[in-house]
Design an enzyme around this catalytic site. Structure first.
Site, mmCIF file in Angstrom:
data_model
loop_
_atom_site.group_PDB
_atom_site.id
_atom_site.type_symbol
_atom_site.label_atom_id
_atom_site.label_comp_id
_atom_site.label_asym_id
_atom_site.label_seq_id
_atom_site.Cartn_x
_atom_site.Cartn_y
_atom_site.Cartn_z
ATOM 1 N N LYS A 81 32.748 -29.169 9.547
ATOM 2 C CA LYS A 81 34.187 -29.442 9.634
ATOM 3 C C LYS A 81 34.545 -29.462 11.110
ATOM 4 C CE LYS A 81 34.730 -25.655 7.101
ATOM 5 N NZ LYS A 81 35.578 -26.107 6.015
ATOM 6 N N ARG A 82 35.741 -29.943 11.444
ATOM 7 C CA ARG A 82 36.157 -29.887 12.842
ATOM 8 C C ARG A 82 36.118 -28.449 13.349
ATOM 9 N NH1 ARG A 82 38.204 -34.686 15.446
ATOM 10 N NH2 ARG A 82 38.862 -33.247 17.076
ATOM 11 N N LYS A 142 33.679 -31.482 -2.007
ATOM 12 C CA LYS A 142 32.445 -32.272 -1.995
ATOM 13 C C LYS A 142 31.234 -31.372 -2.249
ATOM 14 C CE LYS A 142 34.792 -35.266 1.279
ATOM 15 N NZ LYS A 142 35.134 -35.394 2.710
ATOM 16 N N LYS A 177 39.578 -22.178 11.489
ATOM 17 C CA LYS A 177 38.529 -22.389 10.478
ATOM 18 C C LYS A 177 37.439 -21.324 10.575
ATOM 19 C CE LYS A 177 39.215 -27.450 10.385
ATOM 20 N NZ LYS A 177 39.498 -27.827 8.987
ATOM 21 N N THR A 224 38.718 -30.570 2.076
ATOM 22 C CA THR A 224 38.191 -31.532 1.105
ATOM 23 C C THR A 224 36.668 -31.435 1.087
ATOM 24 O OG1 THR A 224 38.436 -33.176 2.858
ATOM 25 C CG2 THR A 224 40.070 -33.203 1.089
ATOM 26 N N HIS A 233 50.167 -32.206 5.928
ATOM 27 C CA HIS A 233 48.786 -31.713 5.873
ATOM 28 C C HIS A 233 48.564 -30.419 6.625
ATOM 29 C CE1 HIS A 233 46.977 -35.526 4.287
ATOM 30 N NE2 HIS A 233 48.085 -36.028 4.822
HETATM 31 C C1 26Q Z 1 49.064 -35.989 15.946
HETATM 32 C C2 26Q Z 1 49.765 -36.361 17.059
HETATM 33 C C3 26Q Z 1 49.106 -36.691 18.229
HETATM 34 C C4 26Q Z 1 47.732 -36.684 18.257
HETATM 35 C C5 26Q Z 1 47.018 -36.321 17.134
HETATM 36 C C6 26Q Z 1 47.674 -35.959 15.972
HETATM 37 C C7 26Q Z 1 46.916 -35.549 14.779
HETATM 38 C C8 26Q Z 1 45.823 -36.297 14.363
HETATM 39 C C9 26Q Z 1 45.098 -35.906 13.254
HETATM 40 C C10 26Q Z 1 47.279 -34.437 14.057
HETATM 41 C C11 26Q Z 1 46.550 -34.059 12.932
HETATM 42 C C12 26Q Z 1 45.447 -34.795 12.519
HETATM 43 C C13 26Q Z 1 44.631 -34.453 11.365
HETATM 44 C C14 26Q Z 1 44.883 -33.436 10.547
HETATM 45 C C15 26Q Z 1 43.996 -33.128 9.424
HETATM 46 O O1 26Q Z 1 42.932 -33.693 9.276
HETATM 47 N N1 26Q Z 1 44.418 -32.219 8.548
HETATM 48 C C16 26Q Z 1 43.607 -31.863 7.389
HETATM 49 O O2 26Q Z 1 43.970 -32.735 6.332
HETATM 50 C C17 26Q Z 1 43.118 -32.564 5.226
HETATM 51 C C18 26Q Z 1 43.500 -33.595 4.186
HETATM 52 O O3 26Q Z 1 44.713 -33.240 3.602
HETATM 53 C C19 26Q Z 1 43.196 -31.147 4.694
HETATM 54 O O4 26Q Z 1 42.239 -31.010 3.669
HETATM 55 C C20 26Q Z 1 42.924 -30.130 5.792
HETATM 56 O O5 26Q Z 1 43.159 -28.823 5.302
HETATM 57 C C21 26Q Z 1 43.813 -30.416 6.989
HETATM 58 O O6 26Q Z 1 43.473 -29.560 8.055
#
Ligand code: 26Q
Length: 813
Positions: free
Chosen positions: A548-549, A662, A554, A658, A357
C-alpha cells in the site's frame, strides 16, 4: 469489419494484417513491441463493432447514465483484461503459437498506464469495469497524464523517483480525437452586460488551452458491451500558433505552448495533504470543464430541455478533485444557456453526487480564494453566491448561530480565505457517501455533523469493492479454475456465489487442492521476483504481505517493529531460531516525493531487510523483501501468493482499504485493526478467521483524551524497549545512530498514529498467527472460508449500491 472471434486462422490473419499494415513490418523483421502492438490492434478490432454500437446506443436511448469524474484511473495492463473480456485468450494464445510467438513475451511488453496514486485511482478502474460488465450506461472522464505515478527505484535503500515514460513507445489502446477537442478558458475578468433587459455576466478569459479527448475501450466481461473511458490531454490552442506569426516572438510562443501542455504533463504523486499548487487546480478545472462540455455537447439530443438534465445524467465526484465542475455547470447553465439562477441551481444539485475517501482533516482539499479568483474569476463569484444562499438557508433553520455559520461556511477564513471543497461538494451533491460503513458513520457524525443535521438523508454509505475479473480471474487463474470446478463459472459476475465454497472448506481433498494453488502461486511469484529483482521466495515460508502507499497512519512502522522484535529475539539468544515459523515479509510502497518521514521509513525497511537477509543466525527463518515500484502488475502477482494480509492502520484513519478485500478474496487471512472495511471483512468471515488486534476508534479517542505518552509505553514494555533500542543503536545503519534517530524520537515523543500503543497487542496477535499457521489444514480451511464469505466485496455489488442509493441508473440491455 472483422468477423467475431471464431478461429485461430482468422486471428492469425488479422494479426499479420495489423503487423504489416499498421506497424509496417514483416513478421520476420518484427520486434516484440511490434508484435505486442499488432496483437493489441487485433483485440481492438474484435471489440470495435460493439464499441461503436454502444456509443451510438448511449446517445440514441437517452437513458440516464453515470459520468464518473476522477482525476485518477489506475488501470493496470490492458491486454490480458481485454482478451479475457472478449473471450479471445485461448484463440490469441494459439494464434501466437502458430506464428512462433510466446504470448507471455507480448504481455510482458505492456507498460501499465499508472494514471493514479493508489486506492482511489484503482477504485475508479474497478468501477468502470463493473459498469461495463453490468451494462450500465456510463462514461469515465479523467486526465491523460503524459507521466503517470513515478517509477520507484532504491539507491542505498532510499527511494529515488524516475519519470514514468509509459507513452515512450506509444499506446495501442488509445484513440485520440483532436477533432472533438474542447476549448478550456482560464484567467481574465468578468463583466456585466445588458442582454435585452436582463443583466448577465460575461467571463472574459485571458488564455485558453485545448482539451483533446483520448478514448479507451472498457469492455464488459463476456457481455459484448464496450464502454468508454475518455481522458483529456492539454494542447496549445491555435491562438498560440497565431502569435508566432503575428508577433514574430517565436520563443515566447513556444513558451506559451509548453505552458499549455504542462497541464496534463504529470500526475501529482501526493495522495494526501494537498499542497494547493496552481497547476493542480488547473488540472482539476481542465478535465472537469472539458467533461461537462463534452457531455452537454455530444451526449444530449438536439433541442434537449436542460431542466430535465437530472433525468439524463449523474456526475459522480471521485473525491473533491473534480468539485470545480459544480460552479462550472452553473456557469454554463446561467451564463451560456441563459437559465435563471434558481432553475440552474435546482438542476445542478440533482446532477452531482460526492464520494469522500478520507477522514483526516488535513487531507480535505482547500483552495485559496485568491488563486481561484485569479484563475477562475467567474467561478469564484458563483461559489460566493452558492455560499450566500446556503448560509441564508442555514440561518433560517438554525437561527443566527454565528459559530455554526462560520463552521459550515464554504469559505473558511483561517489561516487565510479559502474554499473548502468538501463543503461545496456536500452542499451541491444530491448524496454524499463514504467508502465503508465505519468511515461513512464517522464522516456523518464527526467530520460533517452540522451538514448531516441540516440535510437529513443526504449522507449514505457505499462500501468499496474490487473487480473479480482482474483480481481473481486474471491474477489467480488456478484459484479461478478451482472455484469454477466447485461452484460453476457464474461467480465471475455474481461473486456471492463464492458462498457455495463453504462446504468445500470441510473437504480434505479440496483443501489439498487449495493449498496446492497457494504454493503454486508462491512459486510463480518467486519466478517473477527473481527475474525482476533477483529475490527468491521460498514456498515453505509463510508469506506476510504489506502492500500500500507509505503513510504514517497505515503504520508500516508497526510491521517493522514486529520484524525487528522477531530478529532481536533470535540474535539475542532468547528465542531458539528453530522454534520460529519461517516467514518472508514482503513490502510494496511508494512514498510521496516530498514526504520526508515516509521516505525515512522506506529507508528503514530496506535497512532492516539487508541486515536480516544477510545474518546467518536467522537464515531460513526471517526474510524481508521490498521489491521497488509496487504497481498493479506486481499486485496481481503478490496478492495471490500471500498467506497473511497486513491491514494495520490506526483505527479511524483508513477510510476503507481495497487491498484488504483483494487479499481475502485470494485466500489470505487478515491481521488487522478495527478500521475501514476490515470491520466488514471480519463480520463476514467471522472472528475465528480473522486476526484482530489493537484499539477500536472510540478507544483511540479515549486515549487521546486521557493523554497519550508513548515514552511511558516504551518504558513499561521490555520487548518493545529492546526492539526500539536495537534500531536506535545503529544496528541497521552501520553504527550511525543519526540515520533513524528522527524515526525513533518521533515514536517516543509524538507517535501521532499510536504505533507504540498498539504494539503489544500486535505482537500478541502475531503469536496467534504463528500458532495458527502450524496447523496447515486448519489454516487452509480458514483461507477457503475467507474466499467463500467475501463475495460482498465485488465492485459489481458496489455499483448496485450506487445505483440503488445514489444514481438511479438501471442497466440498459
Ligand atoms: C489532492 C489534491 C492535490 C494533490 C493530490 C490530491 C490527492 C490525490 C490522491 C488526494 C488524495 C488522493 C488519493 C486518496 C486515496 O487513494 N484514498 C484511498 O481511497 C481508497 C478508495 O476509496 C480507500 O480504500 C482508502 O482507504 C483511501 O485512503
Amino acid at each position: 469489419m472483422p468477423s467475431p472471434p471464431s478461429s485461430v486462422d482468422g486471428f492469425v490473419r488479422e494479426f499479420l494484417l495489423n503487423l504489416n499494415f499498421d506497424r509496417g513490418v514483416a513478421l520476420s523483421a518484427s520486434n516484440v513491441n511490434d508484435r505486442y502492438f499488432a496483437l493489441a490492434y487485433t483485440v481492438r478490432d474484435y471489440l470495435m463493432a460493439r464499441w461503436l454500437e454502444d456509443q451510438r446506443r448511449q446517445k440514441a436511448t437517452q437513458a440516464k447514465g453515470v459520468c464518473y469524474l476522477s482525476a485518477e484511473y489506475l488501470l493496470g495492463r490492458q491486454l490480458d483484461n481485454n482478451l479475457l473480456a472478449s473471450r479471445l485468450t485461448d484463440i490469441a494464445t494459439e494464434a501466437m503459437e502458430a506464428c512462433g510467438i510466446d504470448i507471455e513475451d507480448l504481455r510482458a511488453q505492456e507498460i501499465e498506464p499508472g494514471l493514479g496514486n493508489g486506492g482511489l485511482g484503482r477504485l475508479a478502474a474497478c468501477f468502470i469495469d463493473s459498469l461495463a460488465t453490468m451494462s450500465v450506461p456510463s462514461i469515465g472522464y479523467g486526465i491523460r497524464y503524459e507521466y503517470g505515478i513515478f517509477r520507484q527505484t532504491f539507491v542505498d535503500g532510499q527511494q529515488v523517483e524516475q519519470p514514468d515514460t509509459w507513452l515512450e513507445l506509444g499506446s495501442p489502446w488509445e484513440f485520440p480525437h483532436p477533432e472533438s477537442a474542447q476549448t478550456i478558458a482560464f484567467g481574465g475578468h468578468t463583466e456585466t452586460y445588458d442582454d435585452e433587459g436582463v443583466e448577465r455576466v460575461r467571463w472574459v478569459p485571458a488564455w485558453n488551452v485545448k482539451a483533446v479527448p483520448y478514448n479507451y475501450m472498457v469492455p464488459g466481461y463476456h457481455n459484448g458491451r464496450v464502454n468508454t473511458l475518455r481522458l483529456w490531454r492539454a494542447v496549445a490552442t491555435n491562438a498560440f500558433d497565431l502569435r508566432i506569426f503575428n508577433s514574430g516572438d517565436y520563443e515566447e510562443a513556444v513558451r506559451a505552448q509548453t505552458f499549455a501542455e504542462n497541464i496534463s504533463k504529470v500526475l501529482y504523486p501526493e495522495d494526501s495533504t494537498p499542497q494547493g499548487k496552481e497547476l493542480r487546480l488547473q488540472q482539476q478545472y481542465f478535465f472537469s470543464a472539458a467533461s461537462i462540455a463534452d457531455f452537454l455537447d455530444n451526449m444530449l439530443s438536439e433541442d434537449y430541455d436542460l431542466h430535465a438534465l437530472p433525468d439524463r445524467v449523474i456526475f459522480q465526484l471521485n473525491d473533491t478533485h473534480p468539485v470545480i465542475a459544480v460552479p462550472e455547470l452553473m456557469r454554463v447553465l446561467v451564463d451560456e444557456k441563459k437559465l435563471e439562477w434558481d432553475a440552474a441551481w435546482t438542476i445542478t444539485r440533482q446532477c452531482f453526487a460526492y464520494t469522500c475517501h478520507t477522514l483526516m482533516p488535513e487531507a480535505l482539499e482547500v483552495w485559496s480564494v485568491d488563486l481561484i479568483e485569479r484563475l477562475l474569476p467567474r467561478h469564484m463569484q458563483i461559489i460566493y453566491r452558492i455560499n450566500e444562499e446556503f448560509l441564508g438557508e442555514v440561518r433560517e433553520t438554525f437561527g443566527d448561530d454565528e459559530m455554526r455559520i462560520r463552521n459550515m461556511s464554504i469559505i473558511g477564513e483561517h489561516p487565510s480565505r479559502s474554499v473548502r471543497m468538501a463543503y461545496l461538494a456536500t452542499v451541491a451533491g444530491a448524496k454524499v457517501n463514504g467508502v465503508a460503513e465505519l468511515q461513512s458513520e464517522l464522516l456523518r457524525t464527526k467530520v460533517l455533523p452540522d451538514f448531516d443535521e441540516f440535510y437529513p438523508g443526504k449522507f449514505t454509505n457505499v462500501t468499496n469493492g474490487v473487480t473479480p475479473r482482474r483480481f481473481i480471474r486474471l491474477a489467480n487463474p488456478s484459484l479461478a479454475d478451482l472455484i469454477s470446478e466447485a461452484v460453476g463459472a457464474g461467480w465471475t459476475v455474481d461473486l456471492e456465489r463464492l458462498r457455495g465454497l463453504e462446504p468445500f472448506a470441510e473437504d480434505p481433498e479440496f483443501r489439498a487442492q487449495f493449498a496446492a494453488v497457494k504454493a503454486g502461486n508462491k512459486r510463480a511469484l518467486d519466478k517473477v521476483l527473481f527475474q525482476r529483482d533477483g529475490f527468491r521466495v521460498d514456498d515453505t515460508h509463510m508469506l506476510d504481505v504489506m502492500v500500500k502507499r507509505l503513510h504514517e497512519y497505515k503504520r508500516q512502522l508497526l510491521k517493522v517493529l514486529h520484524i525487528v522484535t522477531e530478529y532481536e529475539g533470535i540474535v539475542s539468544g532468547r528465542v531458539e531460531a528453530s522454534a520460529v515459523q519461517p516467514r518472508t515479509f514482503i513490502f510494496g510502497a511508494k512514498a510521496a516525493p516530498g514526504y520526508a518521514m515516509a521516505k525515512r521509513i522506506i529507508h528503514l525497511i530496506n535497512a532492516v531487510g539487508s541486515v536480516v537477509n544477510n545474518d546467518p543466525r536467522v537464515e531460513g527463518r526471517l526474510k524481508v523483501l521490498f521489491p521497488p515500484n509496487y504497481n498493479v502488475t506486481l499486485a496481481e502477482r503478490v496478492i495471490p501468493a500471500a498467506d497473511l494480509s497486513e491491514q494495520i492502520s490506526l483505527a479511524g484513519k483508513e477510510a476503507s482499504g481495497t487491498g484488504n478485500m483483494k487479499f481475502a478474496l485470494n485466500g489470505a487471512l487478515t491481521i488487522g485493526t478495527d478500521d475501514g472495511a476490515n470491520v466488514e471483512i471480519r463480520e463476514l468471515v467471522g472472528d475465528d478467521n480473522f486476526f484482530l488486534f489493537g484499539m477500536s476508534e472510540p478507544e483511540v479517542e479515549a486515549l487521546w483524551a486521557k493523554g497519550y505518552r508513548p515514552a511511558d509505553v516504551y518504558q513499561s514494555d521490555e520487548t518493545l524497549r529492546r526492539t526500539i533500542d536495537l534500531i536506535a543503536s545503529g544496528t541497521f545503519s552501520d553504527g550511525d545512530r543519526s540515520v533513524f534517530e528522527p524515526i525513533v524520537s518521533n515514536l517516543l515523543y509524538e507517535d501521532r498514529f499510536m504505533v507504540l500503543a498498539d504494539y503489544a497487542s500486535y505482537i500478541a496477535e502475531q503469536k496467534k498467527v504463528d500458532a495458527a499457521y502450524q496447523d496447515q489444514d486448519a489454516w487452509t480451511r480458514s483461507a477457503i472460508l475467507n474466499v467463500a464469505r467475501t463475495g460482498f466485496f465485488s465492485s459489481d455489488r458496489s455499483m448496485r449500491d450506487y445505483i440503488d442509493r445514489i444514481w438511479h441508473t438501471p442497466p440498459v440491455y
